[in-house]
Design a protein around this motif. Structure first.
Motif, PDB file in Angstrom:
ATOM      1  N   ASP A  75      -0.832  -3.394  -0.344  1.00 36.86           N
ATOM      2  CA  ASP A  75      -1.489  -3.735  -1.603  1.00 36.86           C
ATOM      3  C   ASP A  75      -1.754  -2.510  -2.466  1.00 36.86           C
ATOM      4  O   ASP A  75      -2.582  -2.552  -3.383  1.00 36.86           O
ATOM      5  N   GLY A  76      -1.053  -1.406  -2.179  1.00 35.95           N
ATOM      6  CA  GLY A  76      -1.058  -0.290  -3.114  1.00 35.95           C
ATOM      7  C   GLY A  76      -2.140   0.753  -2.950  1.00 35.95           C
ATOM      8  O   GLY A  76      -2.375   1.546  -3.866  1.00 35.95           O
ATOM      9  N   TYR A  77      -2.794   0.818  -1.796  1.00 38.25           N
ATOM     10  CA  TYR A  77      -3.812   1.845  -1.570  1.00 38.25           C
ATOM     11  C   TYR A  77      -3.198   3.026  -0.812  1.00 38.25           C
ATOM     12  O   TYR A  77      -2.284   2.850   0.000  1.00 38.25           O
ATOM     13  N   LEU A  78      -3.722   4.215  -1.067  1.00 40.33           N
ATOM     14  CA  LEU A  78      -3.235   5.419  -0.399  1.00 40.33           C
ATOM     15  C   LEU A  78      -4.102   5.728   0.815  1.00 40.33           C
ATOM     16  O   LEU A  78      -5.335   5.830   0.701  1.00 40.33           O
ATOM     17  N   VAL A  79      -3.456   5.871   1.967  1.00 41.30           N
ATOM     18  CA  VAL A  79      -4.164   6.150   3.212  1.00 41.30           C
ATOM     19  C   VAL A  79      -3.450   7.267   3.961  1.00 41.30           C
ATOM     20  O   VAL A  79      -2.302   7.616   3.653  1.00 41.30           O
ATOM     21  N   LYS A 100      -2.128  -4.627   4.579  1.00 39.30           N
ATOM     22  CA  LYS A 100      -3.083  -4.476   3.490  1.00 39.30           C
ATOM     23  C   LYS A 100      -4.185  -3.512   3.922  1.00 39.30           C
ATOM     24  O   LYS A 100      -4.436  -3.317   5.117  1.00 39.30           O
ATOM     25  N   LEU A 101      -4.861  -2.946   2.930  1.00 37.82           N
ATOM     26  CA  LEU A 101      -5.925  -1.986   3.227  1.00 37.82           C
ATOM     27  C   LEU A 101      -6.991  -2.622   4.114  1.00 37.82           C
ATOM     28  O   LEU A 101      -7.473  -1.989   5.059  1.00 37.82           O
ATOM     29  N   GLU A 102      -7.346  -3.846   3.828  1.00 36.47           N
ATOM     30  CA  GLU A 102      -8.378  -4.529   4.613  1.00 36.47           C
ATOM     31  C   GLU A 102      -7.984  -4.587   6.094  1.00 36.47           C
ATOM     32  O   GLU A 102      -8.827  -4.421   6.978  1.00 36.47           O
TER      33      GLU A 102
END
Length: 280
Positions: A75-79, A100-102
């Protein structure tokens, strides 16, 4: 850093950037020491790699940079994640780009001390490092514009060095954030001063992790290119550090930042940079 040894010859073709007829020059982040120590994935033999705890440990030890690996969630988050999947680092399964980040934030990072660690988002890492330690950003799989937006929002533009991993990344960084310094390996076929000159005319890097021929070091210095060699591996020891230091490098990336820093201090090689205040 496994993929770093792959040579992306095409990535060097068009990295120079000119705006209004003038070349924009990026400079490396300021360091407190003249010989840079880079903590590979944080102090990850003490705390789990690519976690806030490993980064904080590197800060406490006095490392100059922390090397981290950046990837993008579904979903487009940077980790942070060195590997393409979370299988080895956490109690979960799947590729970072498919989660997904979640889902990633529910995972626990594998550890030896029984403590609970999580996969951090990039914005949290930037906040942790600000004004404390520079970031050696191994740009694994992320969007340049988004990464720079978060860097800029955190006020970290002067504390970032980006390691290029794929063809096209250099062009994107120079187009979107021309003042952010870039790093890549000098190709193994570059062995003479003339070869290097031609190479640098086509590129715009400020540092390298690879040096095919130590005889090129004076030419690299003349062109303002720093060399931060990787010394981390299963047999990292003083002999390996000395071999790298004898090449005249400006920094070392290590799995043992505490031991390396102490070694440099013991041998009077850990010199602080004296900054003279500008006259008013």
């Amino acid at each position: 850093m496994d993929l770093k040894r792959t040579i992306f010859a095409t990535m060097f073709s068009c990295l120079s950037l000119f705006v209004s007829g003038q070349q924009i020059t990026a400079t490396l982040p300021e360091s407190k020491h003249d010989l840079v120590v880079i903590a590979h994935r944080g102090s990850h033999l003490v705390k789990p790699e690519n976690t806030i705890a490993a980064i904080e440990e590197a800060i406490q030890l006095g490392a100059d940079y922390v090397e981290i690996d950046l990837r993008t969630t579904r979903d487009g988050y940077l980790v942070l994640s060195h590997n393409e999947s979370v299988d080895q680092q956490t109690n979960g399964k799947g590729k970072v780009r498919d989660l997904k980040l979640e889902e990633i934030q529910k995972l626990t990072v594998n550890s030896k001390d029984g403590m609970i660690y999580r996969v951090p988002v990039f914005s949290e890492v930037l906040k942790t490092c600000k004004n404390k330690i520079n970031i050696y950003l191994d740009f694994k799989d992320a969007d340049v514009e988004q990464a720079y937006r978060e860097i800029k929002a955190a006020g970290m533009e002067k504390q970032i060095l980006v390691y290029l991993n794929k063809a096209g990344q250099g062009e994107d960084w120079k187009r979107i954030a021309p003042k952010i310094p870039l790093m890549a390996g000098i190709p193994v076929n570059i062995r003479t001063k003339e070869d290097l000159k031609v190479f640098l005319q086509k590129t715009n890097i400020q540092a390298s992790d690879r040096l095919a021929d130590p005889m090129l070091m004076p030419a690299l210095k003349e062109n303002g290119i720093s060399v931060f060699l990787d010394v981390q591996n299963g047999i990292e020891d003083p002999a390996r550090w000395d071999a790298a230091l004898n090449k005249g490098v400006q920094g070392l990336q290590t799995d043992h930042p505490a031991a390396l820093i102490q070694y440099l201090k013991d041998h009077k090689l850990r010199h602080e940079v004296i900054v003279t205040p500008a006259k008013q």
